[in-house]
Design a protein around this motif. Structure first.
Motif, PDB file in Angstrom:
ATOM      1  N   HIS A   1      42.418  46.409  32.915  1.00 19.70           N
ATOM      2  CA  HIS A   1      42.265  45.076  33.511  1.00 19.70           C
ATOM      3  C   HIS A   1      43.330  44.851  34.574  1.00 19.70           C
ATOM      4  O   HIS A   1      44.480  45.275  34.401  1.00 19.70           O
ATOM      5  CB  HIS A   1      42.395  44.004  32.412  1.00 19.70           C
ATOM      6  N   PRO A   2      42.985  44.187  35.688  1.00 20.96           N
ATOM      7  CA  PRO A   2      44.001  43.885  36.701  1.00 20.96           C
ATOM      8  C   PRO A   2      45.155  43.091  36.096  1.00 20.96           C
ATOM      9  O   PRO A   2      44.964  42.264  35.205  1.00 20.96           O
ATOM     10  CB  PRO A   2      43.243  43.037  37.736  1.00 20.96           C
ATOM     11  N   GLY A   3      46.334  43.333  36.596  1.00 23.49           N
ATOM     12  CA  GLY A   3      47.517  42.620  36.114  1.00 23.49           C
ATOM     13  C   GLY A   3      48.657  42.822  37.089  1.00 23.49           C
ATOM     14  O   GLY A   3      48.476  43.352  38.195  1.00 23.49           O
ATOM     15  N   ALA A   4      49.833  42.401  36.666  1.00 24.23           N
ATOM     16  CA  ALA A   4      51.014  42.552  37.516  1.00 24.23           C
ATOM     17  C   ALA A   4      51.215  44.019  37.864  1.00 24.23           C
ATOM     18  O   ALA A   4      51.270  44.873  36.988  1.00 24.23           O
ATOM     19  CB  ALA A   4      52.240  42.010  36.783  1.00 24.23           C
ATOM     20  N   GLY A   5      51.300  44.304  39.143  1.00 22.96           N
ATOM     21  CA  GLY A   5      51.508  45.677  39.588  1.00 22.96           C
ATOM     22  C   GLY A   5      50.233  46.473  39.741  1.00 22.96           C
ATOM     23  O   GLY A   5      50.249  47.568  40.325  1.00 22.96           O
ATOM     24  N   THR A   6      49.111  45.963  39.192  1.00 21.03           N
ATOM     25  CA  THR A   6      47.826  46.673  39.307  1.00 21.03           C
ATOM     26  C   THR A   6      46.741  45.658  39.652  1.00 21.03           C
ATOM     27  O   THR A   6      45.926  45.273  38.811  1.00 21.03           O
ATOM     28  CB  THR A   6      47.471  47.403  37.989  1.00 21.03           C
ATOM     29  N   PRO A   7      46.699  45.200  40.900  1.00 24.40           N
ATOM     30  CA  PRO A   7      45.732  44.168  41.269  1.00 24.40           C
ATOM     31  C   PRO A   7      44.305  44.665  41.369  1.00 24.40           C
ATOM     32  O   PRO A   7      43.361  43.872  41.309  1.00 24.40           O
ATOM     33  CB  PRO A   7      46.248  43.691  42.637  1.00 24.40           C
TER      34      PRO A   7
END
Length: 337
Positions: free
Chosen positions: A111-117
């Protein structure tokens, strides 16, 4: 379900409350008549003026309705998901109108998150499932009910509808205590456990030393991992160096298997976060084995078995996944010694 009731998004649903709804809250009556929607979703639709009772718009979920009341519900199409759809290759094991089962490769975040948009499994699913997602909570998105670490490979099921999401989420929360749910992983660990099988019952929480990692600690959340030894391997000098184990989860804490195996002195090969203290063990491997472990570049952990009850049919769905080629090559080399 009331006459004419439906659970598709983008429709107007019209029906009369059946006789069993003598007098009830509007949101509860709708939930009974429309099992394809969550109650929170129905409450949101009521509050935004999407429901009429006898031709009158009602915006209070607690409004009292009675048997025979004519209800009309307008269901807007799902809002576009915020993560952008991306054409990323997926290994689809099974797909139907309710769910999709993916064999996730190592190296992709769920899932997208901080550092992995972007570049995540969700981005890939939004592209692959375009037009077939009825919306989770009114948003066109896949329903993530469990996750795998970025560098853990293996089987993962994702819901495509609200109803499937609720059913699968309930099964995963129950952890197979009362249903058919099974999750099993294969892992290569340093050293050979002294017994053929065992259970690790130790609470897991954020590490006080490094908040980006988890640890067995007092005050953590209950965590139980059942393991059994599948095979043992000798090092270059003929002494035991590693074991292949199967792990089954009774709980689903972040990094649970990795933390638990490290806690009992058998961290997973290649696990930089929880097995760095055992890196010198690689000197016990042959040169070929060391090279294969280095090329693996991640923890040797694979979610190989997934069993659950289909949310619509109730059929038991069972899936198994072979070890990835690089993982299998390391196992084969350890067997040859």
């Amino acid at each position: 379900m009331g006459t004419g009731a439906s659970s598709r998004d983008g429709d107007e649903i019209a029906f009369r409350l059946p006789a069993e709804n003598l007098s009830d809250r509007l949101d509860r009556a709708l939930a009974l008549s429309l099992p394809g929607f969550s109650r929170s979703r129905l409450q949101a639709l009521i509050r935004t003026g999407q429901v009429t009772v006898g031709g009158r718009t009602i915006v209070e979920p607690k409004y009292r309705v009675n048997a025979g009341d004519e209800i009309r519900l307008t269901v807007p199409p799902p809002e576009p998901a915020k993560p952008a759809p991306q054409d990323i290759a997926l290994s689809v094991v099974h797909e139907d109108d309710d769910l999709i089962v993916i064999d996730k490769p190592a190296g992709i975040v769920v899932h997208p998150g901080a550092g992995t948009p972007d570049g995540t499994l969700v981005n890939a699913l939004l592209h692959h499932c375009a037009g077939s997602l009825s919306g989770i909570g009114g948003v066109e998105r896949p329903g993530i009910v469990h996750r795998l670490d970025k560098d853990t490979s293996g089987l993962l099921v994702v819901a495509k509808t609200d109803a499937a999401h609720r059913s699968l989420a309930g099964q995963f929360a129950d952890h197979g205590r009362t249903g058919v749910l099974e999750r099993a992983y294969k892992a290569l660990v340093w050293g050979v456990p002294p017994r053929r099988k065992g259970t690790i019952d130790a609470p897991v929480g954020r590490s006080p030393r490094n908040p980006e990692r988890m640890a067995v600690r007092e005050g953590g959340r209950a965590a139980v991992t059942h393991w059994r030894l599948l095979d043992t391997f000798a090092g270059a000098d003929g002494s035991p160096v590693a074991g292949l184990i199967e792990c089954r989860l009774e709980t689903g804490r972040t990094h649970q298997i990795r933390v638990h195996m490290s806690h009992v002195g058998h961290p997973i090969l290649g696990d930089a976060a929880y097995g760095s203290g055992f890196s010198t063990k690689s000197s016990l491997l042959t040169e070929t084995q060391r090279n294969l472990l280095a090329s693996l570049g991640r923890q040797a952990l694979h979610a190989y078995l997934l069993v659950f009850s289909h949310p619509r049919s109730g059929e038991t769905m069972r899936f198994e996944s072979q070890l990835p080629a690089d993982f299998q090559a390391l196992v084969d080399s350890l067997k040859r010694g």
